[in-house]
Enzyme design. Structure first.
Site, mmCIF file in Angstrom:
data_model
loop_
_atom_site.group_PDB
_atom_site.id
_atom_site.type_symbol
_atom_site.label_atom_id
_atom_site.label_comp_id
_atom_site.label_asym_id
_atom_site.label_seq_id
_atom_site.Cartn_x
_atom_site.Cartn_y
_atom_site.Cartn_z
ATOM 1 N N ASN A 128 -4.535 5.154 -2.129
ATOM 2 C CA ASN A 128 -5.714 5.653 -1.686
ATOM 3 C C ASN A 128 -6.005 6.748 -2.372
ATOM 4 O OD1 ASN A 128 -6.262 4.589 1.267
ATOM 5 N ND2 ASN A 128 -4.145 4.727 1.006
ATOM 6 N N GLU A 131 -7.781 2.550 -3.879
ATOM 7 C CA GLU A 131 -8.543 2.352 -2.695
ATOM 8 C C GLU A 131 -9.621 3.485 -2.447
ATOM 9 O OE1 GLU A 131 -6.696 1.781 1.092
ATOM 10 O OE2 GLU A 131 -5.398 -0.040 0.278
ATOM 11 N N ASP A 180 -11.875 0.647 1.249
ATOM 12 C CA ASP A 180 -10.939 0.706 2.475
ATOM 13 C C ASP A 180 -11.842 0.765 3.735
ATOM 14 O OD1 ASP A 180 -8.778 0.281 4.190
ATOM 15 O OD2 ASP A 180 -8.034 2.698 3.454
ATOM 16 N N GLU A 227 1.072 -1.136 0.142
ATOM 17 C CA GLU A 227 0.088 0.080 0.024
ATOM 18 C C GLU A 227 0.852 1.355 0.110
ATOM 19 O OE1 GLU A 227 -3.521 2.246 2.653
ATOM 20 O OE2 GLU A 227 -2.582 0.244 3.229
ATOM 21 N N GLU A 232 -6.310 -5.058 8.157
ATOM 22 C CA GLU A 232 -5.101 -4.082 8.213
ATOM 23 C C GLU A 232 -5.119 -4.040 9.947
ATOM 24 O OE1 GLU A 232 -6.300 -0.424 5.426
ATOM 25 O OE2 GLU A 232 -7.789 -0.645 6.869
#
Length: 776
Positions: free
Chosen positions: A613, A645, A675, A556, A732
């Site tokens: 993201n 995301e 997410d 990520e 996560e």
């Protein structure tokens, strides 16, 4: 295949044949006529008879002239000139010489030409006239010869008679042979055309047979498909029916018939609103019916029904209009599915995610969403943070079960003071939060805070043991102290600790935070602009580990900002500021350029994806999808290596836009992840409409996975639901081996957290990844 008839240049029509006969007969009349004329002339000179040649000559001259100028003379005129010339010669032969044989032959020849060259009616009239004239002249000649006792034998055997007969026979023989040859040629070509046409027709017949067989196959397949789908419809548990645009049932499957205890004939012409829809939603039903008949042509709604057998069900009713050939044939197809169990399970999942299992109050996640919504809707409000003083002694003396009972009692007391004017949540432990809407008057807030402290101070008896607790309350005001949830809770928490510092069992208003907050925001915005301009925000990579073998499959992409003036600023602080100031667009472009550059230069195999993201504002940018597409084309990077995301909040607040953009990204081949799943209010219906590749479970759920069966069941439910939606699951915030083991056993696909790898620089990540590949 070409089905056209034979070539046109080979076609011989009736008019062509007539033209050829006319052409040949004209030449024959001219040539043979000259010979006949010379014979007549010689005969007249030897017998010193009347010059018949003077009468015949004009006929042949006329024929000759017509033939020479045939291009300028109509066909009908040419035909009648030829017919008249032949008939005239025969008539004159009879009239002048009494040559019955040759005369009749000429007349018959003229009749033959008429039969070929002109219409049947005209030829018939002409033949009749010739017969009458010939008979009349023959009769007159016979009468005259008998009156003079003329010897016919001498004349019959004269040289002129023989020559005349020979010429006539030769002339008409040749004429008949030529015409027969043309007729045979015409018939031969006609037969050829007929044969070719027959072959074409046979080929067409074969094709038609093949097409007919194909149609039969299609019909048989259609019958089989109809039977299959009818079987499916008749055996499904869903209610399937058709109705008119006025809402009256036309047909219904067995499931609906059995549910309402009526057969199809009884259901026909019944209003759907009377069979399925309860009166309380009649207005909604009418609106839905109008929507179906409108532009969209479809609609759906949830309805509660009470069936004749006493069952109470919640149905998801979907309707779609099907247009017929005319307006009277329009109908509406309806399908009603029992979603009672689904709603119950969805409610259970929602309760696990957003309810405190001990007190039934909202938990932190739900409270945050609720307060955020109130802030968007209202012009003012008050945040209260409440912490029970000396609660620890209850757990220490009586155990956690006693502490749980005290918390339930305090929940009832706090709720009684607040009534319906505020939202109450248990944040964890002995901490509660309250948000009171529309409270500009601080005196009213003071009164509520005082009542809360007074109620909590009353003793609580647990197992015959009285406990005296207190409450420290911190208060922040919206919008004076802050305009978002994080700021208000932070300042209220600060004020609550200030109340404890001052001696507990009291409330305290936050006072001095607003000036400092404004100053910090201004300084941070200026520093952030410089950082974006000079690309000072560093990219870090947090590895993604496959749970089955703990191998790195990607990372990520994270952002770190170490400001020379302000120090280290966390992303959840500077990213919202980017969105507010419009810097998110340029920064996201820089970030994606770096990601694509890395993916393009990456020479190792096995890298599954890099996850980035995306801000809600960036996703709403109409040029964003095009930028992604251009980067993919420019770098040649496989689209599946990039995963974007989206947060669950984005899905909630911009459902239709997000779904549209997600479908556009998926068409490019870009992967899409959801997410912080579980922290929003998104429903399963929204998720079913989106082609999500990965669902990431928020770390707040993972942190509590070892604290009780409720959290574990909730995590397992999320994993099961995600797999049911054909999405992989990433957990996560995995911080220890126990969490990893439980997630692995529960079917989680990918793990991410400090227990495996912390976020690292690009160089460190590539070195570690390449090292792992070499070890494999």
């Amino acid at each position: 295949m070409d089905h056209s008839p034979p070539a046109q240049k080979e076609e011989v029509s009736i008019s062509d044949m007539q033209s050829r006969v006319l052409h040949v007969s004209s030449l024959a009349i001219i040539v043979i006529g000259l010979l006949q004329l010379s014979v007549h002339l010689a005969n007249e000179l030897s017998l010193e008879a009347d010059p018949m040649s003077q009468l015949v000559l004009p006929l042949y001259l006329i024929v000759t002239g017509v033939y020479l100028f045939r291009r300028y003379i109509p066909y009908a005129v040419q035909a009648w000139v030829n017919i008249g010339a032949v008939a005239g010669t025969g008539t004159l032969s009879l009239l002048y010489y009494g040559m019955v044989g040759p005369g009749i032959i000429f007349v018959i020849a003229a009749s033959f030409l008429a039969a070929v060259l002109v219409s049947r009616r005209q030829a018939g009239i002409f033949m009749g006239a010739c017969f009458l004239i010939t008979a009349l002249i023959g009769y007159l000649w016979t009468a005259e010869l008998l009156s003079y006792s003329f010897s016919l034998q001498v004349y019959a055997f004269s040289m002129d008679t023989y020559i005349s007969r020979i010429v006539s026979v030769v002339f008409f023989g040749l004429l008949i042979l030529l015409n027969q040859r043309m007729i045979v040629d015409f018939l031969t070509k006609a037969v050829r055309r007929l044969t070719e046409t027959t072959e074409v027709l046979e080929n067409q017949e074969e094709e038609l047979k093949a097409q007919n067989e194909a149609l039969h196959d299609q019909r048989r397949e259609a019958v089989r498909s109809e039977a299959k789908y009818r079987t499916i419809i008749e055996n499904t548990e869903d209610f399937i029916f058709t109705m008119s645009e006025s809402g009256r049932i036309l047909s219904a499957n067995k499931a609906l018939q059995q549910a309402v205890n009526m057969n199809e004939r009884q259901l026909q012409d019944q209003l759907v609103s009377e069979v399925l829809v309860v009166p309380e939603v009649d207005d909604t039903w009418q609106n839905v019916l109008q929507e179906v008949k409108g532009v969209t042509g479809s609609a759906s709604l949830l309805i509660d029904v009470s069936l004749p057998d006493g069952a109470y069900e919640t149905l998801h009713l979907s309707l779609r209009r099907v247009e017929g050939s005319n307006e009277e044939d329009h109908l509406i197809v309806g399908r009603a599915s029992d979603v009672s169990d689904i709603l119950v399970k969805e409610q259970q999942i929602w309760d696990l995610a957003y309810k405190d299992q001990l007190t039934g109050l909202s938990n932190r996640r739900h409270f945050e969403k609720t307060v955020t919504r109130f802030i968007e809707e209202d012009s003012d409000g008050t945040m209260l943070f409440l912490d029970l003083d000396d609660f620890k002694k209850v757990n220490d003396m009586m155990g956690h079960h006693a502490g749980d009972e005290v918390l339930r009692v305090m929940t009832d007391r706090i709720s009684a003071v607040l009534g319906t004017h505020a939202s109450l949540a248990r944040l964890g432990g002995d901490e509660f939060a309250v948000f009171i809407r529309r409270t500009r008057n601080t005196d009213a807030v003071r009164e509520i805070a005082g009542k809360l402290i007074e109620e909590i101070r009353r003793p609580v008896t647990v197992e015959d043991m009285p406990f005296y607790l207190g409450a420290s309350i911190g208060i922040s005001l919206y919008p004076e102290h802050g305009e978002d949830y994080d700021t208000l809770t932070k300042l209220a928490d600060t004020a609550m600790y200030r109340a404890k510092e001052k001696g507990k069992n009291q409330y305290f208003f936050y006072r001095e935070g607003i000036q400092l907050l404004q100053r910090e925001t201004i300084l941070m915005e200026a520093a952030l602009r410089e950082a974006v301009l000079h690309e000072d925000i560093t990219i870090y990579f947090h590895p993604l580990v496959q749970s089955s073998d703990e191998k790195i499959i990607g990372a990520e992409v994270l952002m770190r900002w170490n400001s020379a003036e302000l120090g280290s600023i966390p992303p959840d602080t500077f990213i919202p500021l980017m969105e507010q100031t419009g810097l998110i667009g340029p920064f996201t472009k820089q970030l994606l350029d770096s990601v694509f550059e890395l993916l393009q230069s990456l020479e190792v195999e096995g890298m599954s994806k890099l996850t980035v993201n995306i801000s809600p504002l960036q996703l709403q940018d109409p040029d964003f999808i095009q930028q992604i597409e251009q980067q993919l084309m420019k770098t040649g990077v496989p689209a599946s290596c990039l995963e974007l995301e989206l947060t669950e909040t984005m899905l909630i607040e911009h459902v239709e836009d997000v779904i549209e953009h997600v479908h556009a990204l998926r068409q490019l081949g870009v992967r899409v992840a959801l997410d912080d799943f579980g922290t929003g209010f998104s429903s399963l219906s929204h998720l079913q409409r989106m082609p999500i590749d990965t669902i990431k479970i928020d770390k707040s759920f993972i942190a509590d996975i070892l604290h009780g069966p409720h959290q574990l069941h909730f995590i397992q439910s999320l994993i099961f639901m995600s797999h049911h939606l054909s999405a992989s699951v990433t957990a996560e915030g995995v911080e220890n081996e126990e969490q990893a083991a439980i997630l692995r056993q529960s079917g989680c696909d990918i793990l991410q957290g400090y227990w495996m790898y912390p976020p690292m620089s690009e160089q460190a990540f590539l070195s570690m990844y390449q090292k792992e590949l070499k070890e494999d």
